[in-house]
Design an enzyme around this catalytic site. Sequence first.
Site, PDB file in Angstrom:
ATOM      1  N   HIS A 454       0.841  -1.209   0.000  1.00 45.37           N
ATOM      2  CA  HIS A 454       0.000   0.000   0.000  1.00 45.37           C
ATOM      3  C   HIS A 454       0.870   1.251   0.000  1.00 45.37           C
ATOM      4  CE1 HIS A 454       0.856   0.771   4.270  1.00 45.37           C
ATOM      5  NE2 HIS A 454       0.497  -0.498   4.541  1.00 45.37           N
ATOM      6  N   CYS A 470       3.052  -4.888   6.785  1.00 48.41           N
ATOM      7  CA  CYS A 470       2.712  -4.564   5.392  1.00 48.41           C
ATOM      8  C   CYS A 470       3.969  -4.067   4.665  1.00 48.41           C
ATOM      9  CB  CYS A 470       1.639  -3.480   5.354  1.00 48.41           C
ATOM     10  SG  CYS A 470      -0.009  -4.061   5.863  1.00 48.41           S
TER      11      CYS A 470
END
Length: 495
Positions: A454, A470
């Site tokens: 992301h 992440c």
Amino acid sequence: MTDVVTRPNADSAPDDDAIVDGPVGDAAAPPGDATTGEYAWAPAEPPKRSKHLGWWIGVPAGAAVIALVASSLVLIAPGTSIAGVPVGFSTPGAAADAVAAQLATTTVVLTGDGGDAEVTAAELGASVDSRALADRAFALHPMWNPTTWFADPSTAAVSIDEEAATTALREAAPALYTDPVDATIAFDAATASFMTTPAEPGTGVDVESVRLALQTALADGESRVELDATPAEVAAITSTATAEASTATLNSMLDTAGFYVGTERTVPIDRAVAASWITVQPTDDGTFDISADAAAIQPMVDSLAPLVNRAAENGKVITDSSGDVLREEAAGISGRALGDTSSVASDYATQLSTGNAAFTLPVTEVAPVITTLARRIEVNLSDQQAVLYENNAVVQSWYISSGKDGFNSGTGNFRINSKLTSQNMGNRDLTKAPYYFTPDVPYVMYYNGDEALHGTYWHDNFGNQMSHGCINMPVSAAEYVFDWAPIGTEVSVHY
């Protein structure tokens, strides 16, 4: 001795003493004359003839008996009648002729308004199967079987030629007839559709009532029968239902009229234009004949090439490393070139006459070139880099920030399984796990549980471990990957 009688002369008086004994001899004396005293033999009595009178009487009597027996084998029993016609003592052939003749001369007398006319069964085309009736009468009632004599009369089914009967009745009593009006079909420009005008019935004499009258007369042995000529409805040759069915076919043709390439109606045809090519004519049997004018179609055929021809448009698909398509970037459109159209107009005219207005054009197609792009993503935790590969060639690469110690990013081979353009991450209540809250995280691409690639706007320390697991990327890099990698793209995370 044999007595001999002398025959005296006629002029001499009889003399009782003239009888004398004569000599005995084997030969008869020659005839003599009584006047000369000569002797003569008395003639012998002729033999009696045999009498055959009984024989001569028996011959004709026997022949008569034989003839009677023979005739009884081929004649119908006395007292037999077929539909009122006596046929006793007749052969089946003669009986058949008698029944047919009786029917042919039977007259129907039309009475009532517009009547006062006569017509014979022969003129009406009436008939019975007289031969079959006669053969049946002989089979059931032969003359040789007296037990079948004087049987109940048999009936005969009268048939009638409806067309001949109508013609004869119309000629005999024209006042009883009015012509029906056939249903018609015409194109209506206001609705751009074919429309039906309903049929209107006429009047005439009911042919079935005439047939029944003839059958009754024949059964009763009458040669004339009266029939109240009450007008009956006469249906039009072309019915409303037939016209409506043809109208439905024609309008369906207008709905689909066009020149097709495969299932694509490449060149639609205006409804009014298509209708102008078509002619609809009623037929003698009450249906409609559809035809089309090839000359009227030709100008449109001449204009087809620029409407049909096109160059091929190449396509592009994104696949995984196994070749499975993940996303179609460009479908690819085949090119095409119109073929020989010299017979298209006439062929289309013929096809229209069958009720089919979808004409398939002769076209040569050129398949498009489809480019395959096999895409995958590799995340190198040692180098803190994300690298994009397309057909095993590097497309782009960026420094990233993976999970820091204690929140290390998991390794393995994965696929992007969901994508969100924006998402809040963490928990607004910072007293609860995961003890952080980051709103509006852009371009989120999940690949391993809650781990995702992301965009990251809250730091720019890429190349170092910074996240809770992440893969942090610059926002611009995340946006690029979001558009570049479809769901299903392979993601390999390793050291």
